[in-house]
Motif scaffolding. Sequence first.
Motif: not given
Length: 162
Positions: A90-110
Amino acid sequence: MSQKTIKTFTFTGWHMLAAMVLFFGTIITVNFTMAYFATSTWSGLVVKNTYVASQQFNGKTTAIREMLATGIKGQLEVEGTAIRYTLTLPGEKPVVADSVTAHFKRPVGEHQDFQLALTPAGDGLYVAEHAVLSGNWIVEMIAIQGGKTIMHEANRIAIAGE
């Protein structure tokens, strides 16, 4: 005097055939219609083992409540091959994370699913480059800081086709 003959109805084999065709035809039509709707609208959100997932439910719910109490929020942007994710308090303060991962998945099928590790770019911004095909995606974002998950969210997005 004329005699009137009253013709009575006689149920024949043809009548029985028509009744069976109508009865079973209705059942088969309804079943195929329901099967079509079930397969064409299924979201694909399923766990591999429902028993294990049910045992972990309360723990995950508690962790999500703790995460939401911090006020942390994430914003995902996908433009072309550029993937940007911003983590803020809150207040637009940035968050520093050690790692950020994105998992892109189709709604149907892998078969088109993929996973990316995003690179920190400063001020709570994490970036990656990867081609994302057009269509619907469920993007699960996980940010870890000090060995603890500080953000775990899943959003459904639509990438416009060309």
